[in-house]
Write a protein that holds these residues in place. Structure first.
Motif, mmCIF file in Angstrom:
data_model
loop_
_atom_site.group_PDB
_atom_site.id
_atom_site.type_symbol
_atom_site.label_atom_id
_atom_site.label_comp_id
_atom_site.label_asym_id
_atom_site.label_seq_id
_atom_site.Cartn_x
_atom_site.Cartn_y
_atom_site.Cartn_z
ATOM 1 N N TRP A 104 34.327 -26.651 -40.482
ATOM 2 C CA TRP A 104 33.241 -27.092 -41.365
ATOM 3 C C TRP A 104 32.694 -25.876 -42.115
ATOM 4 C CZ3 TRP A 104 29.290 -31.200 -39.239
ATOM 5 C CH2 TRP A 104 30.000 -32.339 -38.799
ATOM 6 N N GLN A 105 32.772 -25.911 -43.442
ATOM 7 C CA GLN A 105 32.253 -24.796 -44.243
ATOM 8 C C GLN A 105 30.922 -25.191 -44.874
ATOM 9 O OE1 GLN A 105 34.998 -22.958 -46.861
ATOM 10 N NE2 GLN A 105 33.424 -21.692 -47.831
ATOM 11 N N TYR B 248 30.705 -18.737 -36.448
ATOM 12 C CA TYR B 248 30.894 -18.698 -34.997
ATOM 13 C C TYR B 248 31.709 -17.469 -34.611
ATOM 14 C CZ TYR B 248 31.288 -21.322 -30.520
ATOM 15 O OH TYR B 248 31.195 -21.769 -29.212
ATOM 16 N N GLY C 272 28.901 -2.135 -35.111
ATOM 17 C CA GLY C 272 28.675 -3.277 -36.001
ATOM 18 C C GLY C 272 28.342 -4.550 -35.233
ATOM 19 N N VAL D 203 25.334 -21.059 -38.719
ATOM 20 C CA VAL D 203 26.476 -21.072 -39.645
ATOM 21 C C VAL D 203 27.324 -19.850 -39.318
ATOM 22 C CG1 VAL D 203 27.212 -21.018 -42.051
ATOM 23 C CG2 VAL D 203 25.107 -22.221 -41.418
ATOM 24 N N PRO E 296 31.154 -13.418 -32.965
ATOM 25 C CA PRO E 296 30.453 -13.058 -31.725
ATOM 26 C C PRO E 296 28.931 -13.174 -31.822
ATOM 27 C CG PRO E 296 31.470 -11.126 -32.777
ATOM 28 C CD PRO E 296 32.000 -12.327 -33.472
ATOM 29 N N GLY F 105 28.915 -13.662 -41.478
ATOM 30 C CA GLY F 105 29.740 -12.505 -41.814
ATOM 31 C C GLY F 105 29.402 -11.822 -43.134
ATOM 32 N N HIS G 38 34.693 -1.852 -29.159
ATOM 33 C CA HIS G 38 33.752 -1.135 -28.297
ATOM 34 C C HIS G 38 32.386 -1.825 -28.260
ATOM 35 C CE1 HIS G 38 30.151 1.508 -28.306
ATOM 36 N NE2 HIS G 38 30.719 2.026 -27.241
ATOM 37 N N PHE H 91 27.366 -16.785 -47.071
ATOM 38 C CA PHE H 91 26.869 -17.796 -47.988
ATOM 39 C C PHE H 91 25.352 -17.971 -47.795
ATOM 40 C CE2 PHE H 91 25.575 -22.240 -47.287
ATOM 41 C CZ PHE H 91 25.363 -22.632 -48.607
ATOM 42 N N GLY I 6 23.682 -10.381 -37.829
ATOM 43 C CA GLY I 6 25.029 -9.817 -37.717
ATOM 44 C C GLY I 6 25.511 -9.254 -39.042
ATOM 45 N N GLU J 162 43.950 3.646 -36.452
ATOM 46 C CA GLU J 162 43.393 3.434 -37.792
ATOM 47 C C GLU J 162 43.760 4.662 -38.634
ATOM 48 O OE1 GLU J 162 39.634 0.810 -36.023
ATOM 49 O OE2 GLU J 162 39.198 2.597 -37.197
ATOM 50 N N CYS K 281 25.068 -16.659 -39.463
ATOM 51 C CA CYS K 281 25.831 -15.602 -38.762
ATOM 52 C C CYS K 281 27.210 -15.632 -39.381
ATOM 53 C CB CYS K 281 25.901 -15.891 -37.265
ATOM 54 S SG CYS K 281 24.287 -16.027 -36.484
HETATM 55 C C1 LIG Z 1 38.323 -2.289 -38.045
HETATM 56 C C2 LIG Z 1 37.002 -2.676 -37.464
HETATM 57 C C3 LIG Z 1 36.614 -2.127 -36.261
HETATM 58 C C4 LIG Z 1 35.388 -2.487 -35.711
HETATM 59 N N1 LIG Z 1 35.010 -1.931 -34.513
HETATM 60 C C5 LIG Z 1 33.835 -2.278 -33.968
HETATM 61 C C6 LIG Z 1 33.472 -1.795 -32.663
HETATM 62 O O1 LIG Z 1 34.235 -1.082 -32.022
HETATM 63 N N2 LIG Z 1 32.260 -2.175 -32.151
HETATM 64 C C7 LIG Z 1 31.419 -3.004 -32.814
HETATM 65 O O2 LIG Z 1 30.329 -3.288 -32.297
HETATM 66 N N3 LIG Z 1 31.757 -3.506 -34.033
HETATM 67 C C8 LIG Z 1 32.934 -3.182 -34.611
HETATM 68 N N4 LIG Z 1 33.310 -3.740 -35.794
HETATM 69 C C9 LIG Z 1 32.408 -4.694 -36.464
HETATM 70 C C10 LIG Z 1 32.517 -6.096 -35.871
HETATM 71 O O3 LIG Z 1 33.847 -6.561 -35.876
HETATM 72 C C11 LIG Z 1 31.640 -7.029 -36.681
HETATM 73 O O4 LIG Z 1 30.369 -6.430 -36.813
HETATM 74 C C12 LIG Z 1 31.481 -8.385 -36.002
HETATM 75 O O5 LIG Z 1 32.683 -9.092 -35.962
HETATM 76 C C13 LIG Z 1 30.439 -9.210 -36.765
HETATM 77 O O6 LIG Z 1 30.235 -10.415 -36.096
HETATM 78 P P1 LIG Z 1 29.538 -11.619 -36.850
HETATM 79 O O7 LIG Z 1 29.516 -12.736 -35.858
HETATM 80 O O8 LIG Z 1 28.269 -11.164 -37.472
HETATM 81 O O9 LIG Z 1 30.508 -11.952 -38.083
HETATM 82 P P2 LIG Z 1 32.031 -12.416 -38.085
HETATM 83 O O10 LIG Z 1 32.721 -11.991 -36.848
HETATM 84 O O11 LIG Z 1 32.580 -11.973 -39.384
HETATM 85 O O12 LIG Z 1 31.936 -13.992 -38.052
HETATM 86 C C14 LIG Z 1 31.442 -14.717 -39.153
HETATM 87 C C15 LIG Z 1 31.958 -16.147 -39.060
HETATM 88 O O13 LIG Z 1 31.324 -16.939 -40.064
HETATM 89 C C16 LIG Z 1 32.288 -17.844 -40.597
HETATM 90 N N5 LIG Z 1 31.824 -18.283 -41.920
HETATM 91 C C17 LIG Z 1 31.732 -17.560 -43.056
HETATM 92 N N6 LIG Z 1 31.232 -18.309 -44.060
HETATM 93 C C18 LIG Z 1 31.011 -19.545 -43.560
HETATM 94 C C19 LIG Z 1 30.493 -20.751 -44.106
HETATM 95 N N7 LIG Z 1 30.111 -20.847 -45.374
HETATM 96 N N8 LIG Z 1 30.415 -21.844 -43.303
HETATM 97 C C20 LIG Z 1 30.813 -21.774 -42.003
HETATM 98 N N9 LIG Z 1 31.300 -20.646 -41.435
HETATM 99 C C21 LIG Z 1 31.387 -19.537 -42.195
HETATM 100 C C22 LIG Z 1 33.571 -17.030 -40.621
HETATM 101 O O14 LIG Z 1 34.704 -17.861 -40.662
HETATM 102 C C23 LIG Z 1 33.464 -16.240 -39.317
HETATM 103 O O15 LIG Z 1 34.072 -16.903 -38.230
HETATM 104 C C24 LIG Z 1 34.541 -3.405 -36.375
HETATM 105 C C25 LIG Z 1 34.943 -3.971 -37.585
HETATM 106 C C26 LIG Z 1 36.171 -3.622 -38.122
HETATM 107 C C27 LIG Z 1 36.588 -4.259 -39.412
#
Ligand SMILES: Cc1cc2nc3c(=O)[nH]c(=O)nc-3n(C[C@H](O)[C@H](O)[C@H](O)COP(=O)(O)OP(=O)(O)OC[C@H]3O[C@@H](n4cnc5c(N)ncnc54)[C@H](O)[C@@H]3O)c2cc1C
Length: 550
Positions: A135-136, A18, A305, A16, A20, A171, A53, A175, A292, A233, A169
């Motif tokens: 799809w949510q 998509y 992060g 759940v 990184p 975010g 980064h 959920f 994540g 920033e 995954c």
């Molecule tokens: C300003 C800023 C700078 C950053 N700099 C860095 C950096 O330099 N290096 C680093 O390593 N990290 C950095 N980060 C952190 C990094 O961006 C995040 O840790 C990373 O994007 C997390 O990836 P993720 O796949 O876990 O979550 P996300 O990228 O948030 O993806 C989650 C996905 O889940 C989907 N989703 C949510 N709920 C549902 C649902 N119910 N059903 C289906 N889909 C759903 C969302 O639409 C989204 O596409 C930074 C963050 C910020 C805000």
């Protein structure tokens, strides 16, 4: 009319979200051959940069996932990273200009949407992967031997997805995490920052390449946003509203001292993020897991992060493989929370301590900070308070009787270049492949019984012997990309750069055992200790005995 409901989709793992982390987990599981479904809420990829980064460990994970060269092509090495006070004096200096222990550049700058495009193309190249954008996920139920998830598409049709495991995954506002009902540990770190992504119209030399201005009048970050992009920033000051800060007029006003105007640069976006530091207490509940940002958040000052989320994916992928294939019991998945939630304390601790350096606005606190940091000569290890080391918590690690890790167990293994017996030269992982590795400086045949060999084969481990360069092996073809997976009989790794053998001798290891996520299971000073080390490994992996024929 009730909304349409589609027939169930069967898969091994439903991911759940998509971003990184979901993308990397998809690729890793697809490489093992599993059927992976993805439900992503948004119909289009998220277009705005966030992470800029990643480090050498993550570069190594990208390479193992088969996208090393593609990701390197959209990245640039970070070089220096300076933290300066209001007078321009250096408070902290990070030298990230050379290769890190993972064998890739220590720090790399990139644009997250470009990375996600590379990862999506790779993930969707596997015939066993199905990605449903738009799809949510809205209902989830663990039925004991499988999980049923309902996802709703934009027109409101409902789709049932039946999976053996679900990984959220999804975010920061996950959920899936909400459904699991886990508690959160929150360090109470909350600062609002305006994020500006800028594309200057012409090349300019930025010195230092990455800078944190710890100026209480306006704490500011000035870093690369990957090739052709820069990131600024600006912290929201006490008394300032988000509305005052988050608009184009303010953005250009803040950029003006950097000689950036609408005439010589494009403002790709402006947005305000609240930086936070928190993590979930449990990352697994039955057949449901999180990874994540769903599992942890940290301020971005250490750029960790997304890196931490990709470490989660690398930790989880090989464990899910062993469980899904029936080789390990599902208790192995409990080690995911215990290992990763201890390790994440390093990334969160570092990020918060760096945040505490830059987010100061009180003059007395700023003066005290400057005094301490200037005395420490800009050396982070002296200037920052002690931070938990980046070591895995209890799990699949060699431990002593009191449960503490023995020697290198739980630490990240380094990577150098080698040559194979056939003469291919390159980084170890790309020449010999990834997975479990039992590597030694001596011939292991006297200690590897046929039973041990069969167990190693069962977990896909390769046995490798490091040797000095010599006339027997003539290095030839360079290996550029791809990962040669798989186990087999002993392989020879010629230590072409004198990287492995001197290090192993100095550390007093005759044999090391490395896991598929590149962390050490353990090491022994003499090969005679290997059978006991491997027995411990197999026990800790909760390996299910193969049924005896007849
Ligand atoms: C300003 C800023 C700078 C950053 N700099 C860095 C950096 O330099 N290096 C680093 O390593 N990290 C950095 N980060 C952190 C990094 O961006 C995040 O840790 C990373 O994007 C997390 O990836 P993720 O796949 O876990 O979550 P996300 O990228 O948030 O993806 C989650 C996905 O889940 C989907 N989703 C949510 N709920 C549902 C649902 N119910 N059903 C289906 N889909 C759903 C969302 O639409 C989204 O596409 C930074 C963050 C910020 C805000």
């Amino acid at each position: 009319m009730p909304p349409a409901r589609s027939a169930g989709t069967d898969c091994d793992v439903l991911i759940v979200g998509y971003g990184p982390v979901g993308q990397m987990l998809t690729i890793m599981l697809a490489r093992y051959g599993y059927r992976v479904s993805v439900a992503e809420r948004w119909a289009e990829a998220y277009p705005r940069p966030r992470a800029v980064h990643y480090d050498d460990e993550i570069a190594r994970v990208f390479a193992a996932a088969g996208v090393g060269e593609e990701v390197a092509a959209i990245s640039q090495p970070s070089g220096e990273y300076d933290w300066r006070n209001a007078d321009g004096r250096t408070l902290l200096h990070f030298d990230w200009s050379s290769a890190g222990p993972g064998g890739w550049p220590a720090a790399n700058m990139f644009s997250q949407p470009r990375l996600e495009a590379v990862l999506a193309a790779k993930a969707e190249s596997f015939p066993t992967v199905g990605v449903q954008r738009g799809w949510q996920a809205s209902v989830i139920e663990d039925c004991g031997d499988h999980v049923v998830t309902m996802a709703r598409d934009a027109p409101g049709a409902e789709h049932l997805i039946r999976a053996r495991y679900v990984v959220g995954c999804d975010g920061a506002n996950s959920f899936v995490r909400e459904h699991m009902g886990t508690g959160l540990t929150d360090l109470g770190f909350f600062y609002d920052w305006l994020i500006l992504d800028v594309i200057p119209h012409s090349e300019r030399e930025w010195r230092p390449f990455n800078l944190q201005m710890c100026d209480p009048r306006r704490p500011t970050t000035v870093v690369s946003g990957g090739p052709g992009r820069r990131r600024w920033e600006f912290m929201r000051l006490p008394g300032e509203t988000i509305e005052e800060l988050n608009n184009e007029r303010t953005a250009w006003r803040l950029l003006e001292p950097w000689n950036l105007t609408p005439g010589n640069a494009d403002l790709e976006r402006h947005t305000v993020y609240t930086f936070q530091a928190r993590w979930a207490d449990r990352w697994r509940e039955g057949r449901i897991l999180i990874a994540g940002d769903a599992a942890h958040l940290m301020p971005p000052f250490a750029g960790q992060g997304m890196c931490s989320g990709i470490r989660d994916a690398a930790n989880l992928a090989w464990k899910l493989d062993l469980v899904l294939s029936g080789r390990s019991s599902d208790r192995l998945l409990d080690t995911y929370t215990s290992e990763r939630s201890a390790h994440i304390q390093n990334a969160i601790g570092m990020s918060v301590e760096l945040g505490n350096v830059i987010c100061l606005t009180d003059p007395a606190a700023v003066a005290a900070r400057d005094e301490i940091m200037l005395k420490a000569g800009g050396r982070p290890e002296r200037a920052l308070p002690p931070i938990p080391p980046p070591v895995l918590g209890p799990g699949v690690l060699s431990t002593s009787a009191d449960g503490s890790p023995v020697g290198v167990a739980g630490q990240l293994s380094p990577q150098g270049r080698i040559a194979s017996a056939s003469g291919a030269v390159g980084r170890f992982d790309q020449v010999l492949g990834t997975g479990f590795v039992v590597a030694s400086t001596v011939d292991l045949s006297p200690v590897l019984t046929s039973e041990l060999r069969a167990s190693l084969e069962r977990i896909g481990a390769q046995v490798v012997r490091f040797v000095e360069p010599g006339p027997a092996v003539e290095p030839g073809t360079a290996v550029q990309n791809g990962t040669a997976a798989g186990a087999g009989p002993e392989k020879v790794a010629v230590d072409v750069d004198g990287f492995y053998l001197p290090w192993l001798r100095e550390a007093g290891h005759e044999v090391i055992v490395v896991r598929p996520d590149f962390y050490f299971f353990g090491a022994v000073p003499a090969a005679a200790g290997l059978p006991a080390l491997l027995a411990e490994l197999l026990t800790k992996m909760d390996l299910i005995r193969e049924p005896v024929a007849g």
